[in-house]
Design an enzyme around this catalytic site. Structure first.
Site, PDB file in Angstrom:
ATOM      1  CD  GLU A 111      -2.724  -0.982   2.511  1.00 21.74           C
ATOM      2  OE1 GLU A 111      -2.588  -0.037   3.315  1.00 21.74           O
ATOM      3  OE2 GLU A 111      -3.476  -1.931   2.686  1.00 21.74           O
TER       4      GLU A 111
ATOM      5  CB  CYS B 200       2.253   7.388   3.511  1.00 17.80           C
ATOM      6  SG  CYS B 200       2.561   6.232   4.837  1.00 17.80           S
TER       7      CYS B 200
ATOM      8  CB  CYS C 143       5.590  -5.304   9.389  1.00 12.27           C
ATOM      9  SG  CYS C 143       6.747  -4.626  10.601  1.00 12.27           S
TER      10      CYS C 143
ATOM     11  CB  CYS D 290       2.643  -2.783  16.416  1.00 11.78           C
ATOM     12  SG  CYS D 290       4.387  -2.366  16.289  1.00 11.78           S
TER      13      CYS D 290
ATOM     14  CB  CYS E 218       0.186  -2.315  13.145  1.00  9.33           C
ATOM     15  SG  CYS E 218       0.749  -2.124  11.452  1.00  9.33           S
TER      16      CYS E 218
ATOM     17  CB  CYS F 228      -0.188   1.408   6.399  1.00  6.13           C
ATOM     18  SG  CYS F 228       0.108   2.423   4.980  1.00  6.13           S
TER      19      CYS F 228
END
Ligand code: SAH
Ligand code: SF4
Length: 353
Positions: A92, A110, A117, A121, A124, A342
């Protein structure tokens, strides 16, 4: 031999390629300008390079523009893109402030640095999907180039003024590619985006913050702090288990000392963390540190079961920090109607396809 990526090459590297193919040295400059400056997506558009030479170049270099598979437009002018990479992975990228470009001369992209990832987190959407791979230099730069290319069809003067590495992924875990991409985006014959207009956001990879301080590319640094105690931060930002607050803030201090730059500490508040006690703890933690705090009401991600605080709680939190001499900004909300946090668009898309 592994083919080089056209969009990853500096002008000097393109010169070597051109000479290796028996082409004139000045072709490299033309090529660089087409790729990094004019942001073209095909060899055919490179009009001042003879067709035969374009063919030769195409045989020795990979050129993979990103495929725009989805675009969402928010009422506030934010546009969110889902790009497919040549191996089928998706990332994205968000363009902010586009519709408001006449009011404020700023157009920010961005950018993602990884597919997925590994940090994970709690709030997220990207982290929920796990890690797939690092983005290459060409894929990082390509997000800006492809947005520029796309929007120049609407407005031939269109350009990007700011870049934030706050998309999918942990930028400092893809450090070398990130720094090369930054150098390309900054190049005067490329997009010419000022170093000071680019910001890296990190979940706190302490040793890489120290490396960045030494390399000092003059870009901005944002640290996703989110919590003022190790106990809370271990749960919200698992990078903390590897580099706890003491180590992270030590690296931040070194960064400020070596670069004289202010760090932005990002604090996304949830209904559970927007408390007085937490604000006081945060003020104590940041005492004497060069930087400021950016408060963000967390973007709710349904699967994570995390909710936003009340506006009044956010305000009290900000006032408590300010009362302790800390500069605070509250992030404007953008693109909430298009799930601009995101990772959300990609999850949705993967769920459907
Ligand atoms: N991995 C890097 C950069 C990408 S995330 C980092 O973590 O800093 C960019 C920012 O978005 C980080 O500050 C991250 O904590 C924040 N973020 C992620 N999900 C969010 C959500 N649901 N609401 C608010 N901020 C979020
Ligand atoms: Fe990764 Fe940043 Fe999301 Fe954490 S907030 S999971 S570090 S992308």
């Amino acid at each position: 031999m592994k083919r080089l990526e056209l969009r990853a090459l500096a002008e000097e590297e393109l010169t070597e390629v051109a000479i290796g193919l028996g082409l004139k040295r000045f072709r490299a400059g033309q090529l660089f300008q087409w790729v990094q400056g004019k942001a073209v997506q095909t060899w055919d558009e490179m009009k001042n390079i003879p067709a035969q030479e374009r063919l030769q170049l195409a045989e020795s270099l990979n050129f993979h523009p990103l495929e725009r598979v989805r675009e969402q437009r928010s009422q506030d002018g934010t546009r969110k893109y889902l790009f497919r990479l040549h191996d089928g992975e998706t990332i994205e990228c968000v363009l902010m402030d586009y519709e408001r470009r006449h009011a404020r001369d700023r157009r920010t992209v961005c950018v993602s640095t990884q597919v997925g990832c590994a940090v994970g987190c709690a709030f997220c959407a990207t982290g929920l999907g796990g890690f797939r791979r690092n983005l290459s230099v060409g894929e990082i730069v390509g997000q800006v180039l492809d947005i520029v290319c796309h929007l120049r069809r609407e407005d031939p003067e269109f350009n990007i003024t700011n870049v934030v590495f706050m998309g999918m992924g942990e930028p400092l875990l893809n450090y070398d590619n990130l720094l090369q991409a930054i150098a390309l985006l900054n190049h005067p014959k490329g997009q010419n985006i000022g170093m000071r207009r680019m910001t890296i956001s990190t979940s706190g990879v302490a040793p890489k913050i120290r490396d960045l301080a030494r390399a000092n590319p003059q870009v901005g640094l944002a640290v996703s702090l989110h919590a003022a105690s190790d106990e809370l931060r271990d749960a919200l930002v698992p990078m903390n288990r590897r580099y706890p607050l003491k180590e992270l803030l030590g690296a931040c201090r070194e960064y400020s000392e070596l670069t004289s730059r202010r760090i932005t500490f990002e604090v996304a508040l949830t209904e559970d963390t927007a408390t007085r006690a937490h604000a006081e703890e945060l003020a104590a933690l940041l005492k004497g540190q060069l930087g400021h705090v950016n408060l963000i009401p967390v973007n709710p991600v349904a699967e994570a079961g995390i909710k936003r605080p009340l506006k009044s709680e956010l305000k009290t939190f900000a006032e408590l920090l300010e009362g302790n001499g800390i500069t605070v900004t509250v992030r404007e909300e953008r693109g909430t109607d298009i799930d601009a946090a995101c990772g959300q668009l990609r999850r949705q898309w993967e769920g459907e396809s």
